[in-house]
Scaffold this active site. Structure first.
Site, PDB file in Angstrom:
ATOM      1  N   ASP A  91       1.218  -1.484  -0.237  1.00 55.98           N
ATOM      2  CA  ASP A  91      -0.126   0.115  -0.065  1.00 55.98           C
ATOM      3  C   ASP A  91       1.018   1.228  -0.036  1.00 55.98           C
ATOM      4  OD1 ASP A  91      -2.005   1.511   0.004  1.00 55.98           O
ATOM      5  OD2 ASP A  91      -3.072   1.049   1.995  1.00 55.98           O
ATOM      6  N   ASP A 264      -7.963  -7.598   0.777  1.00 62.36           N
ATOM      7  CA  ASP A 264      -6.578  -7.883   2.402  1.00 62.36           C
ATOM      8  C   ASP A 264      -7.912  -7.379   3.276  1.00 62.36           C
ATOM      9  OD1 ASP A 264      -5.503  -4.487   3.399  1.00 62.36           O
ATOM     10  OD2 ASP A 264      -6.231  -4.309   1.323  1.00 62.36           O
ATOM     11  N   CYS A 302     -11.981 -28.575   9.756  1.00 61.83           N
ATOM     12  CA  CYS A 302     -10.278 -28.082   9.353  1.00 61.83           C
ATOM     13  C   CYS A 302      -9.892 -29.116   9.406  1.00 61.83           C
ATOM     14  CB  CYS A 302     -10.776 -26.167  10.345  1.00 61.83           C
ATOM     15  SG  CYS A 302      -8.832 -25.206   9.953  1.00 61.83           S
ATOM     16  N   CYS A 304      -6.283 -27.513   9.062  1.00 61.75           N
ATOM     17  CA  CYS A 304      -5.011 -26.851   9.310  1.00 61.75           C
ATOM     18  C   CYS A 304      -4.151 -27.465  10.727  1.00 61.75           C
ATOM     19  CB  CYS A 304      -5.347 -25.253  10.027  1.00 61.75           C
ATOM     20  SG  CYS A 304      -5.569 -25.309  11.506  1.00 61.75           S
ATOM     21  N   CYS A 307      -5.950 -27.620  14.220  1.00 64.76           N
ATOM     22  CA  CYS A 307      -7.055 -28.270  14.334  1.00 64.76           C
ATOM     23  C   CYS A 307      -6.809 -29.248  14.725  1.00 64.76           C
ATOM     24  CB  CYS A 307      -8.211 -27.402  12.938  1.00 64.76           C
ATOM     25  SG  CYS A 307      -8.771 -26.359  13.443  1.00 64.76           S
ATOM     26  N   HIS A 333      -4.689 -20.818  12.376  1.00 63.26           N
ATOM     27  CA  HIS A 333      -6.260 -21.557  12.247  1.00 63.26           C
ATOM     28  C   HIS A 333      -6.600 -20.427  11.293  1.00 63.26           C
ATOM     29  CE1 HIS A 333     -10.007 -22.458  11.960  1.00 63.26           C
ATOM     30  NE2 HIS A 333     -10.864 -21.539  12.307  1.00 63.26           N
TER      31      HIS A 333
END
Ligand code: ZN
Length: 375
Positions: A91, A264, A302, A304, A307, A333
């Site tokens: 940015d 974003d 999930c 991930c 998890c 997560h």
């Protein structure tokens, strides 16, 4: 290789695409985790790679303030400095014109910030902003703009938008890179005619992508969506469309449905550190005492790392004892949830089933569980 966007499929207004950059490709719709200072809080670049983040966002103003451009140049740019090999978008510092309003003054020439850190005077012009992002070696640079607050009077919104457009032209004239692209940022507050005028001016300047700025600054989700709905229909089809600073999972679904390609937001990372977690079954407030002795994972659906290996009880304990690992596991997560959501969005567009996917998600999630986000 310069930036190249390919539109691969459309499902109503939702778009499936691919952005090719010299640091790899970005599948769109895409979500960019925020790494303001060249680091996504609590995550190593390896963890981001394991999560398959294809691009991250960083910030010109903050990197200029600390560590300063000379140190980044010694590492041949931001990729080398932070040891991240995939695409980076920076940015421009336009958002800090809004968020640091008490510490800056604007003239035709540019913005002067009085650093809240040490009182140093920092001047950012469209020309210096382009030079900085070019020296960072980022894949996508953003034009310098003035991000206006909400609400704002129309006369002020117009004056500001016209200044942002004059700056956009100076950015376009001064950004010279064979390997990266420059996005123009539309302004105009909540006024449709100003938004349209801004977009028309940007299109004449021929940017590699077009961003909607000045949203997610305090207006409601409905007001934000009205402007997105209005402008997205007029944005060039052949270029990526980026909605800056948005949003919750539901905001993202709603805006993909209007044809937005890139997002974003600090929500997944900031909420993770505060114990607010997104799951396939709705939101989990980790600090709720019912999680204290739960041996269940955060989200049974999930895959991930968090998890797959840890219980809610352990995450509750880490949060309670303020172990840094707790923030890391929570962030893994939430970022996984966002990136997996984008993957599911892309798959559903490819199969022409996006609307059904949106309806299914809307039935499960509740935006109102979340406190107001301040960046
Ligand atoms: Zn998980």
């Amino acid at each position: 290789m310069a930036l190249e966007f390919k539109l691969l499929a459309e499902d109503d207004l939702a778009r499936l695409g691919k952005i090719n950059t010299s640091h790899g490709c970005i599948d769109t719709p895409a979500f960019m985790p925020v790494g303001t200072y060249g680091a996504v809080k609590t995550l190593s670049p390896k963890a981001l790679m394991d999560l398959d983040a294809q691009i991250i966002l960083s910030n010109t103003y903050h990197l200029m303030e600390r560590p300063g451009i000379e140190i980044i140049k010694k590492h041949d740019g931001l990729h080398g400095f932070m040891s991240w090999e995939r695409p980076i978008l920076t940015d421009s510092g336009g958002y800090q014109v809004f968020s640091l309003a008490k510490n800056r003054s604007i003239s035709e020439e540019g913005v002067t910030f009085n650093s809240p850190l040490n009182g140093d005077s920092i001047f950012l012009s469209p020309e210096s902003c382009m030079q900085l992002q070019s020296d960072f070696g980022v894949d996508i640079a953003m034009a310098l703009d003035e991000c206006t607050p909400f609400p704002i009077k129309k006369t002020e919104a117009k004056e500001s938008m016209l200044l942002s457009m004059r700056w956009a032209q100076r950015c376009r004239d001064n950004f010279k890179s064979e390997t990266s692209g420059l996005f123009g940022i539309m302004q105009g507050g909540m006024f449709e005619d100003l938004r349209e005028e801004s977009l028309e001016k940007l299109i004449e300047m021929e940017f590699e992508g077009y961003a909607i700025g000045g949203l997610s600054v305090g207006e409601s989700s409905e007001e934000m969506l009205e402007i997105v709905n209005f402008v997205s229909l007029k944005m060039p089809k052949k270029s990526p469309r980026y909605l800056m600073g948005v949003g919750t999972p539901l905001d993202i679904l709603n805006c993909v449905q209007k044809g937005i390609d890139m997002f974003d937001c600090v929500i997944p990372t900031r909420h993770a550190r505060n114990g607010y977690l997104y799951t396939s079954e709705g939101t989990v407030k980790l600090r709720n005492s019912k999680n204290r002795d739960s041996t269940d994972p955060l989200d049974p659906n999930c895959c991930c790392y968090t998890c797959s290996n840890f219980s809610k009880s352990y995450l509750f304990h880490l949060d309670k004892t303020r172990e840094v690992l707790g923030s890391t596991l929570n962030t893994i997560h939430n970022v996984y949830f966002y990136l997996n959501l984008m993957k599911q969005i892309r798959d559903s567009i490819k199969q022409n089933k996006f609307k059904a996917f949106v309806d299914k998600c809307r039935d499960t999630w509740d935006n109102s569980n979340y406190p107001h986000i301040e960046k």
